[in-house]
Write an enzyme that holds these catalytic residues in place. Structure first.
Site, mmCIF file in Angstrom:
data_model
loop_
_atom_site.group_PDB
_atom_site.id
_atom_site.type_symbol
_atom_site.label_atom_id
_atom_site.label_comp_id
_atom_site.label_asym_id
_atom_site.label_seq_id
_atom_site.Cartn_x
_atom_site.Cartn_y
_atom_site.Cartn_z
ATOM 1 N N ASP A 64 30.997 40.178 35.261
ATOM 2 C CA ASP A 64 29.864 40.510 36.138
ATOM 3 C C ASP A 64 29.982 41.885 36.799
ATOM 4 O O ASP A 64 28.984 42.471 37.198
ATOM 5 C CB ASP A 64 29.717 39.434 37.227
ATOM 6 N N HIS A 65 31.201 42.416 36.903
ATOM 7 C CA HIS A 65 31.385 43.681 37.629
ATOM 8 C C HIS A 65 31.158 44.901 36.741
ATOM 9 O O HIS A 65 30.386 45.794 37.068
ATOM 10 C CB HIS A 65 32.803 43.763 38.194
ATOM 11 N N ASP A 119 38.826 36.988 43.667
ATOM 12 C CA ASP A 119 37.770 37.775 44.280
ATOM 13 C C ASP A 119 37.613 37.289 45.706
ATOM 14 O O ASP A 119 37.600 36.077 45.954
ATOM 15 C CB ASP A 119 36.459 37.584 43.506
ATOM 16 N N ARG A 379 29.181 44.262 51.984
ATOM 17 C CA ARG A 379 30.120 45.318 52.392
ATOM 18 C C ARG A 379 29.427 46.675 52.399
ATOM 19 O O ARG A 379 28.692 46.997 51.458
ATOM 20 C CB ARG A 379 31.298 45.403 51.421
ATOM 21 N N SER A 547 38.339 43.606 49.743
ATOM 22 C CA SER A 547 38.418 42.941 48.450
ATOM 23 C C SER A 547 39.824 42.430 48.144
ATOM 24 O O SER A 547 40.808 42.840 48.762
ATOM 25 C CB SER A 547 37.959 43.885 47.352
ATOM 26 N N ARG A 549 41.313 42.975 45.372
ATOM 27 C CA ARG A 549 41.826 43.725 44.215
ATOM 28 C C ARG A 549 43.329 43.993 44.322
ATOM 29 O O ARG A 549 43.792 44.705 45.207
ATOM 30 C CB ARG A 549 41.039 45.024 44.025
HETATM 31 C C1 MIC Z 1 34.430 43.569 45.827
HETATM 32 O O1 MIC Z 1 33.430 43.047 46.298
HETATM 33 O O2 MIC Z 1 35.026 44.508 46.384
HETATM 34 C C2 MIC Z 1 34.976 43.027 44.552
HETATM 35 C C3 MIC Z 1 34.862 44.085 43.543
HETATM 36 O O3 MIC Z 1 34.241 41.918 44.105
HETATM 37 C C4 MIC Z 1 36.409 42.600 44.851
HETATM 38 C C5 MIC Z 1 37.208 42.315 43.698
HETATM 39 C C6 MIC Z 1 37.634 43.541 43.024
HETATM 40 O O4 MIC Z 1 37.989 44.530 43.670
HETATM 41 O O5 MIC Z 1 37.614 43.476 41.815
HETATM 42 C C7 MIC Z 1 36.623 41.480 45.820
HETATM 43 O O6 MIC Z 1 35.834 41.298 46.700
HETATM 44 O O7 MIC Z 1 37.663 40.830 45.775
HETATM 45 FE FE1 SF4 Z 2 30.284 41.460 42.977
HETATM 46 FE FE2 SF4 Z 2 32.087 41.709 44.932
HETATM 47 FE FE3 SF4 Z 2 29.603 42.641 45.199
HETATM 48 FE FE4 SF4 Z 2 29.984 40.072 45.166
HETATM 49 S S1 SF4 Z 2 30.749 41.495 46.709
HETATM 50 S S2 SF4 Z 2 28.396 41.177 44.087
HETATM 51 S S3 SF4 Z 2 31.650 39.869 43.710
HETATM 52 S S4 SF4 Z 2 31.150 43.352 43.790
#
Ligand code: MIC
Ligand code: SF4
Length: 658
Positions: A64-65, A119, A379, A547, A549
């Site tokens: 999805d990313h 995630d 975010r 996140s 990550r």
């Molecule tokens: C995000 O919202 O920052 C992400 C991308 O979904 C991350 C995961 C990631 O960094 O791959 C998250 O929230 O954990």
């Molecule tokens: Fe995707 Fe993370 Fe954004 Fe949710 S917050 S839509 S999981 S990148």
């Protein structure tokens, strides 16, 4: 003693430790989810740990990313994940099927179950009464293999909801209100549990918006009871058999209770550049905006988008606005297409993006320099949109659509007076459209034996951490302030495609602090590594917010970072540091933060001894000519992992001793 719902679920899953707040515990994990930005590493580590076939009830790998596909990297990842996941015994939700959290809620989530996801927004599942927790990919890999998940047994904050949301006020405003009360700092080790009469006025998608963005509070997870609304949602997803009623006991023993009267709320916005920088929309009304996006795992459900379509029906967005809609799942998109709502949005001037994370993670739709962008996301950390110096406001879909029509930040409650628009009453459908044809089933054991895993050349197996030295000679490579997010440490956006290639991705660690003409953080790391000095990062409070990550630990580890010294470190990031053998230290006296400087050479003697048994150690600042104490707040398992040089090595060693 009257029990909280969180403890009732924990009680059914605990496999190690004592159920008392603050104690380290291990719990059994029923379901896992991974997504492509963290999943490639999770599956590479899974394979390298040699733990065989998935042992959970359900594990799902999602794409999805990374779907912008500039260059071969993303598609290489997709093919790898599809083949490795189904072979290992997991489901695989293909690119285009939707955002992991939305799809998981629709098709897999189950009241009372535990879910561990790589995630940080995994707590979305709390909207269904699950105990759903975000973690690093390595922890999820271990859970897929049947291992327990270790956490600090949480305190439980009860949020008592009363009343009912007024027209044009959304569940997004509930969580923004809570963020204004609790902020993004200082909530580590807590679970938020919702109760009270107001709960029954909220549908599962509304609850999921609230638990999703609970991640921004820094809590372990958030959970709603499972009640008639949960049953209705599951039945509409043809999953009525997964329903079971769940709630806390009356007068449950909460550590703290916060009361929110839904009927007193008004539209709110998180202003640049933190989810807790809250103002009322009426205070901001009139601010010119150039871009509005509705989507992300927070606000892209069928009911959210139906509301947007109904407001737009027969109208057009303002001529100076770019307006985009990213439906949360293929189910949502297909239903909107079938009932005509999609056509209404297109006619109104909406740009329809595919079902995925898209602009939420800086995959396109970055705003112009200096303009205000409104997003229904969770975010708004600096530059997360892909534009440096961005001005991103987080709002509800109601506020977003009102502002898209008016060309400026608009309190949706004024729409009736100005344009005669009534608040659409969107009901949860009695039957969702069920089409799981983009979800690949796990391969049977027999088929799995012959199946090939496709590994493109951009997929690089990450290096293992090296053993900790007994004496750490290090240098402070960066001194940063409070609330450093993992987006600061490891930028996403255009660099996201390097997630499966650590040597390449590591080049941009902390690039937001790099100055033109000076060596980058990555270069400085490699220079000190060549001199035999370990890298040290110094930070203020709440280091590693945001996140999950694990690249925010994995890439610094690759560059030679061996310790982080901060005023405080957030839960998921701290676990990731430990998993990659970076020692997480906290200043004993916060004033010592002011005494140390970037480039200072530090020495930590008898590090192994301290990691083994002590909860304090002394650091010599050789450049400054003084010493200071740091706390080591570690469970015995954390200590064992650090001493084994990370979770991968720890798991391998344990497997070979069996
Ligand atoms: C995000 O919202 O920052 C992400 C991308 O979904 C991350 C995961 C990631 O960094 O791959 C998250 O929230 O954990
Ligand atoms: Fe995707 Fe993370 Fe954004 Fe949710 S917050 S839509 S999981 S990148």
């Amino acid at each position: 003693m009257a029990k909280t719902l969180a403890y009732k679920i924990l009680e059914k899953h605990i496999v190690e430790g004592v159920l008392a707040a603050g104690e380290p515990i291990g719990i059994r994990i029923d379901q896992t989810l991974t997504q492509d930005a963290t999943g490639t590493t999770a599956f590479l580590l899974y394979e390298s740990m040699g733990i065989g076939r998935v042992k959970t009830d359900v594990s799902v790998s999602y794409i999805d990313h990374n779907m912008s596909q500039f260059g071969p990297e993303n598609h290489n990842d997709h093919l790898y994940l599809q083949t490795v996941a189904t072979r290992a015994g997991a489901f695989h939700s293909r690119a285009g099927n939707g955002i992991c959290h939305q799809v998981h809620l629709e098709r897999f989530g189950k009241p009372g179950a535990t879910l561990l996801g790589s995630d940080s927004h995994t707590p979305t599942g709390g909207g269904l009464g699950m105990l759903a927790i975000g973690a690093g990919g390595m922890d999820v890999a271990v859970a897929m293999g049947g291992g327990a998940f270790y956490l600090t047994c949480p305190k439980v904050i009860g949020v008592k909801l009363t009343g009912q949301l007024p027209e044009w006020v959304a569940s997004k405003d509930v969580i923004l209100k809570l963020l204004s009360i609790l902020t993004t700092k200082g909530n580590v080790g807590c679970v938020i549990e919702y109760f009270g009469d107001g709960v029954k006025t909220l549908s599962v998608p509304q609850r999921a918006t609230i638990t999703n963005m609970g991640a921004e509070l820094g809590v372990t997870t958030s959970v709603f009871p499972s009640d008639n609304n949960t049953r209705r949602f599951l039945e509409a997803q043809e999953r009525g058999a997964d329903y079971k009623p769940l709630s806390a006991d009356a007068y449950a023993d909460y550590d703290r209770v916060i009361e929110i009267d839904l009927s007193q709320l008004e539209p709110l916005a998180a202003c640049p550049s933190s989810p807790d920088n809250i103002k009322t929309v009426s205070q901001l009304a009139g601010t010119k905006t150039s871009q509005v996006v509705v989507g992300s795992c927070t606000n892209s459900s069928f009911t959210d988008l139906m509301m947007v379509a109904q407001v737009l029906n027969g109208r057009h967005i303002d001529g100076m606005i770019e307006f985009a809609v990213a439906p949360g799942s293929r189910q949502v998109l297909e239903m909107l297409a079938k009932n005509g709502a999609l056509a209404d949005m297109i006619a109104a001037g909406a740009r329809i993006l595919e079902s995925g994370c898209g602009p939420c993670i800086g995959q396109g739709f970055s705003p112009a320099d200096g303009v205000v962008t409104l997003r229904t996301f969770n975010r708004n950390f600096p530059a997360r949109t892909g534009t440096r110096g961005d001005k991103a406001y987080l709002v509800s879909p109601e506020t977003a659509v009102a502002s898209a029509i008016m060309g400026e930040i608009t309190d949706p409650r004024t729409l009736k007076k100005v344009l005669g628009i009534k608040h659409p009453q969107v009901k949860l459908p009695e039957q969702f459209l069920i089409d799981d044809s983009m979800i690949e089933e796990p391969l049977t054991m027999e088929k799995a034996t012959d199946a090939q895993v496709i590994r493109g050349p951009t997929i690089v197996v990450p290096e293992s951490p090296r053993d900790l030295p007994d004496k750490l000679d290090g240098v402070i490579l960066l001194k940063c302030g409070d609330k450093i997010t993992t987006d600061h440490i490891m930028p996403a956006g255009a660099f996201l495609k390097y997630r499966s290639n650590v040597p390449e991705y590591a080049k941009v660690v902390f690039n937001c602090f790099d100055e033109e003409g000076s060596p980058t953080f990555a270069q400085r790391c490699l220079d000190s590594k060549a001199k035999g000095l370990g890298g040290i990062v110094v930070a203020g409070a709440s280091y590693g917010q945001g996140s999950s990550r694990e690249h925010a630990a994995l890439c610094p580890m690759y560059l030679g970072v061996r310790a982080v010294i901060a005023k405080s470190i957030e839960r998921i990031h701290k676990a990731n540091l430990i998993n990659f053998a970076i020692v997480p230290l906290e200043f004993s006296g916060p004033a010592d933060y002011d005494r140390v400087n970037a480039d200072d050479e530090l020495e930590i003697d008898k590090l192994l001894d301290a990691v083994r048994t002590r909860d304090k150690l002394t650091v010599q600042d050789k450049t400054g000519g003084f010493e200071f104490d740091c706390k080591l707040d570690l469970s015995s398992r954390d200590r064992a992992i650090l001493l084994a040089a990370g979770l991968g090595n720890y798991t391998r060693k344990r497997a070979s001793h069996r």
